[in-house]
Design a protein around this motif. Structure first.
Motif, PDB file in Angstrom:
ATOM      1  N   THR A 194     -14.009  -4.546  -2.261  1.00  0.00           N
ATOM      2  CA  THR A 194     -13.274  -3.477  -2.946  1.00  0.00           C
ATOM      3  C   THR A 194     -12.994  -2.316  -1.996  1.00  0.00           C
ATOM      4  OG1 THR A 194     -14.257  -4.066  -5.070  1.00  0.00           O
ATOM      5  CG2 THR A 194     -13.318  -1.854  -4.880  1.00  0.00           C
ATOM      6  N   GLU A 195     -13.990  -1.945  -1.199  1.00  0.00           N
ATOM      7  CA  GLU A 195     -13.803  -0.843  -0.245  1.00  0.00           C
ATOM      8  C   GLU A 195     -12.814  -1.214   0.850  1.00  0.00           C
ATOM      9  OE1 GLU A 195     -14.825   2.337  -0.362  1.00  0.00           O
ATOM     10  OE2 GLU A 195     -15.411   1.717  -2.386  1.00  0.00           O
ATOM     11  N   ARG A 196     -12.899  -2.462   1.308  1.00  0.00           N
ATOM     12  CA  ARG A 196     -11.966  -2.916   2.348  1.00  0.00           C
ATOM     13  C   ARG A 196     -10.533  -2.901   1.826  1.00  0.00           C
ATOM     14  NH1 ARG A 196     -13.681  -8.564   4.602  1.00  0.00           N
ATOM     15  NH2 ARG A 196     -12.013  -8.147   6.098  1.00  0.00           N
ATOM     16  N   MET A 197     -10.347  -3.270   0.562  1.00  0.00           N
ATOM     17  CA  MET A 197      -9.018  -3.259  -0.030  1.00  0.00           C
ATOM     18  C   MET A 197      -8.475  -1.838  -0.156  1.00  0.00           C
ATOM     19  SD  MET A 197      -7.648  -6.204  -0.586  1.00  0.00           S
ATOM     20  CE  MET A 197      -6.404  -5.854  -1.837  1.00  0.00           C
ATOM     21  N   LYS A 198      -9.329  -0.908  -0.554  1.00  0.00           N
ATOM     22  CA  LYS A 198      -8.901   0.496  -0.663  1.00  0.00           C
ATOM     23  C   LYS A 198      -8.444   1.019   0.694  1.00  0.00           C
ATOM     24  CE  LYS A 198     -11.862   1.864  -4.573  1.00  0.00           C
ATOM     25  NZ  LYS A 198     -13.067   2.648  -4.951  1.00  0.00           N
ATOM     26  N   THR A 199      -9.219   0.709   1.724  1.00  0.00           N
ATOM     27  CA  THR A 199      -8.875   1.160   3.078  1.00  0.00           C
ATOM     28  C   THR A 199      -7.564   0.530   3.530  1.00  0.00           C
ATOM     29  OG1 THR A 199     -11.214   1.417   3.655  1.00  0.00           O
ATOM     30  CG2 THR A 199      -9.650   1.238   5.477  1.00  0.00           C
ATOM     31  N   PHE A 200      -7.441  -0.773   3.295  1.00  0.00           N
ATOM     32  CA  PHE A 200      -6.232  -1.496   3.703  1.00  0.00           C
ATOM     33  C   PHE A 200      -4.988  -0.903   3.044  1.00  0.00           C
ATOM     34  CE2 PHE A 200      -3.149  -4.758   2.399  1.00  0.00           C
ATOM     35  CZ  PHE A 200      -2.668  -5.131   3.632  1.00  0.00           C
ATOM     36  N   GLU A 201      -5.075  -0.684   1.735  1.00  0.00           N
ATOM     37  CA  GLU A 201      -3.914  -0.180   1.000  1.00  0.00           C
ATOM     38  C   GLU A 201      -3.542   1.238   1.429  1.00  0.00           C
ATOM     39  OE1 GLU A 201      -5.177  -0.760  -2.994  1.00  0.00           O
ATOM     40  OE2 GLU A 201      -4.767  -2.907  -2.980  1.00  0.00           O
ATOM     41  N   ALA A 202      -4.559   2.070   1.652  1.00  0.00           N
ATOM     42  CA  ALA A 202      -4.292   3.454   2.057  1.00  0.00           C
ATOM     43  C   ALA A 202      -3.634   3.514   3.433  1.00  0.00           C
ATOM     44  CB  ALA A 202      -5.597   4.250   2.061  1.00  0.00           C
ATOM     45  N   GLN A 203      -4.118   2.669   4.358  1.00  0.00           N
ATOM     46  CA  GLN A 203      -3.572   2.680   5.712  1.00  0.00           C
ATOM     47  C   GLN A 203      -2.199   2.014   5.782  1.00  0.00           C
ATOM     48  OE1 GLN A 203      -6.529   0.733   8.186  1.00  0.00           O
ATOM     49  NE2 GLN A 203      -7.401   2.677   8.807  1.00  0.00           N
ATOM     50  N   THR A 204      -2.048   0.929   5.031  1.00  0.00           N
ATOM     51  CA  THR A 204      -0.856   0.102   5.176  1.00  0.00           C
ATOM     52  C   THR A 204       0.374   0.650   4.466  1.00  0.00           C
ATOM     53  OG1 THR A 204      -2.298  -1.829   5.314  1.00  0.00           O
ATOM     54  CG2 THR A 204       0.037  -2.249   4.955  1.00  0.00           C
ATOM     55  N   ALA A 205       0.184   1.312   3.326  1.00  0.00           N
ATOM     56  CA  ALA A 205       1.322   1.776   2.523  1.00  0.00           C
ATOM     57  C   ALA A 205       2.373   2.551   3.331  1.00  0.00           C
ATOM     58  CB  ALA A 205       0.829   2.602   1.337  1.00  0.00           C
ATOM     59  N   PRO A 206       1.985   3.547   4.139  1.00  0.00           N
ATOM     60  CA  PRO A 206       2.999   4.286   4.903  1.00  0.00           C
ATOM     61  C   PRO A 206       3.699   3.417   5.950  1.00  0.00           C
ATOM     62  CG  PRO A 206       0.922   5.509   4.797  1.00  0.00           C
ATOM     63  CD  PRO A 206       0.640   4.128   4.332  1.00  0.00           C
ATOM     64  N   VAL A 207       2.965   2.464   6.540  1.00  0.00           N
ATOM     65  CA  VAL A 207       3.546   1.580   7.553  1.00  0.00           C
ATOM     66  C   VAL A 207       4.568   0.649   6.901  1.00  0.00           C
ATOM     67  CG1 VAL A 207       3.069  -0.237   9.247  1.00  0.00           C
ATOM     68  CG2 VAL A 207       1.494   1.702   9.013  1.00  0.00           C
ATOM     69  N   VAL A 208       4.204   0.092   5.741  1.00  0.00           N
ATOM     70  CA  VAL A 208       5.116  -0.770   4.997  1.00  0.00           C
ATOM     71  C   VAL A 208       6.394  -0.017   4.644  1.00  0.00           C
ATOM     72  CG1 VAL A 208       5.483  -1.904   2.769  1.00  0.00           C
ATOM     73  CG2 VAL A 208       3.379  -2.337   4.055  1.00  0.00           C
ATOM     74  N   GLU A 209       6.248   1.190   4.129  1.00  0.00           N
ATOM     75  CA  GLU A 209       7.411   1.985   3.725  1.00  0.00           C
ATOM     76  C   GLU A 209       8.300   2.298   4.926  1.00  0.00           C
ATOM     77  OE1 GLU A 209      10.003   3.572   1.081  1.00  0.00           O
ATOM     78  OE2 GLU A 209       8.226   2.330   0.732  1.00  0.00           O
ATOM     79  N   HIS A 210       7.677   2.540   6.076  1.00  0.00           N
ATOM     80  CA  HIS A 210       8.407   2.823   7.313  1.00  0.00           C
ATOM     81  C   HIS A 210       9.360   1.679   7.654  1.00  0.00           C
ATOM     82  CE1 HIS A 210       9.093   4.060  11.498  1.00  0.00           C
ATOM     83  NE2 HIS A 210       8.757   2.830  11.858  1.00  0.00           N
ATOM     84  N   TYR A 211       8.839   0.449   7.636  1.00  0.00           N
ATOM     85  CA  TYR A 211       9.667  -0.701   7.998  1.00  0.00           C
ATOM     86  C   TYR A 211      10.605  -1.109   6.873  1.00  0.00           C
ATOM     87  CZ  TYR A 211       6.827  -1.058  12.173  1.00  0.00           C
ATOM     88  OH  TYR A 211       6.216  -0.781  13.371  1.00  0.00           O
ATOM     89  N   ARG A 212      10.188  -0.900   5.627  1.00  0.00           N
ATOM     90  CA  ARG A 212      11.054  -1.228   4.492  1.00  0.00           C
ATOM     91  C   ARG A 212      12.328  -0.380   4.529  1.00  0.00           C
ATOM     92  NH1 ARG A 212       9.280  -3.288  -0.433  1.00  0.00           N
ATOM     93  NH2 ARG A 212       7.223  -2.355  -0.180  1.00  0.00           N
ATOM     94  N   LYS A 213      12.168   0.926   4.788  1.00  0.00           N
ATOM     95  CA  LYS A 213      13.313   1.831   4.820  1.00  0.00           C
ATOM     96  C   LYS A 213      14.340   1.417   5.866  1.00  0.00           C
ATOM     97  CE  LYS A 213      11.258   6.180   3.171  1.00  0.00           C
ATOM     98  NZ  LYS A 213      10.792   7.526   3.585  1.00  0.00           N
ATOM     99  N   GLN A 214      13.871   0.789   6.930  1.00  0.00           N
ATOM    100  CA  GLN A 214      14.759   0.403   8.023  1.00  0.00           C
ATOM    101  C   GLN A 214      15.271  -1.025   7.892  1.00  0.00           C
ATOM    102  OE1 GLN A 214      13.339   1.692  11.967  1.00  0.00           O
ATOM    103  NE2 GLN A 214      11.727   2.808  10.904  1.00  0.00           N
ATOM    104  N   GLY A 215      14.945  -1.673   6.756  1.00  0.00           N
ATOM    105  CA  GLY A 215      15.406  -3.042   6.544  1.00  0.00           C
ATOM    106  C   GLY A 215      14.742  -4.038   7.461  1.00  0.00           C
ATOM    107  N   ARG A 216      13.502  -3.726   7.862  1.00  0.00           N
ATOM    108  CA  ARG A 216      12.781  -4.606   8.788  1.00  0.00           C
ATOM    109  C   ARG A 216      11.484  -5.110   8.159  1.00  0.00           C
ATOM    110  NH1 ARG A 216      11.400  -1.778  13.871  1.00  0.00           N
ATOM    111  NH2 ARG A 216      12.029   0.270  13.163  1.00  0.00           N
TER     112      ARG A 216
END
Length: 241
Positions: free
Chosen positions: A189-211
């Protein structure tokens, strides 16, 4: 100051005319990211660029970057983004990365993603990073992790999907199976919280650029691999990718 972390491909590239370029594979704990990274490496003859491997190599070789990193590690301090970035830049100068590479553990933050984009854009022959996220439902991941049982000899079972014939006992040698402390629900559960918190901005970064694309990871390994390859080809066919 180049390191020598080279992950050898298992086979020749599947399509010598297709340039995979830099690929960021994203996925929560238990999605099978490591397995899929190896499949991509084998298919395209490209290396895996792991920040953990790079850090350890620099420290063991005693490079200037390694000495600086070791001093921080010895003090119990996190290695700074700037130092990690320098090590990654150094690794990407090696010739085995020319056709592409699989990014492992980097970029973890939006700052690192922005730095990497800027770093790669300095070479007009280098393709931009594309990100592919392997997604599996939370409950399925929970079963994959918390259901895992291991024998002393390293045989792996899962009480949900691949149970032993006798609960708690290895089918082969009759030894007692154990659950690793890291495979508990609390740790997951803790690993998932960390993963989601760290990854969300990175995902959004590449999503916005169509990548960015999502691949369903709750399928047989070969089907997930096929899905990743299809996503990679689609992303590379997009304008400016």
């Amino acid at each position: 100051m180049t390191t020598s972390i080279v992950s050898e491909p298992e086979t020749a590239p599947a399509d010598k005319n297709f340039l995979p370029g830099p690929v960021l594979l994203l996925g929560a704990p238990g999605v099978g990211k490591g397995t899929q990274a190896k499949a991509l490496m084998a298919a395209y003859g490209i290396p895996q660029v792991s920040t953990g491997d790079i850090l350890r190599a620099n420290i063991s070789k005693g490079t200037e970057l390694g000495k600086a990193a070791k001093a921080l590690v010895d003090q119990g301090t996190l290695v700074s983004d700037d130092l990690v970035n320098q090590m990654v830049a150094d690794r990407l100068k090696q010739p085995d990365t020319l056709r592409g590479f699989i990014l492992d553990g980097f970029p973890r933050t939006l700052n690192q993603a922005n730095w990497l984009d800027a770093q790669l854009s300095t070479d007009t022959s280098t393709l931009p990073v594309v990100a592919i996220s392997i997604v599996v439902e939370y409950e399925q991941l929970l079963h994959r992790i918390t259901g895992r049982r291991i024998s002393p000899a390293g045989r792996i079972y899962n009480i949900y999907s691949n149970p032993p014939k006798v609960a708690g006992i290895c089918d082969v040698d009759g030894s007692a199976l154990i659950q690793r402390p890291d495979d508990s629900e609390a740790v997951f559960t803790e690993r998932m919280k960390t993963f989601e918190a760290q990854t969300a901005p990175v995902v959004e970064h590449y999503r916005k650029q169509g990548r960015f694309e999502i691949v369903d990871g709750d399928r047989p390994v070969e089907e997930v691999t096929a899905g990743i390859n299809a996503a990679l080809h689609r992303l590379r066919q997009a304008p400016n990718q």
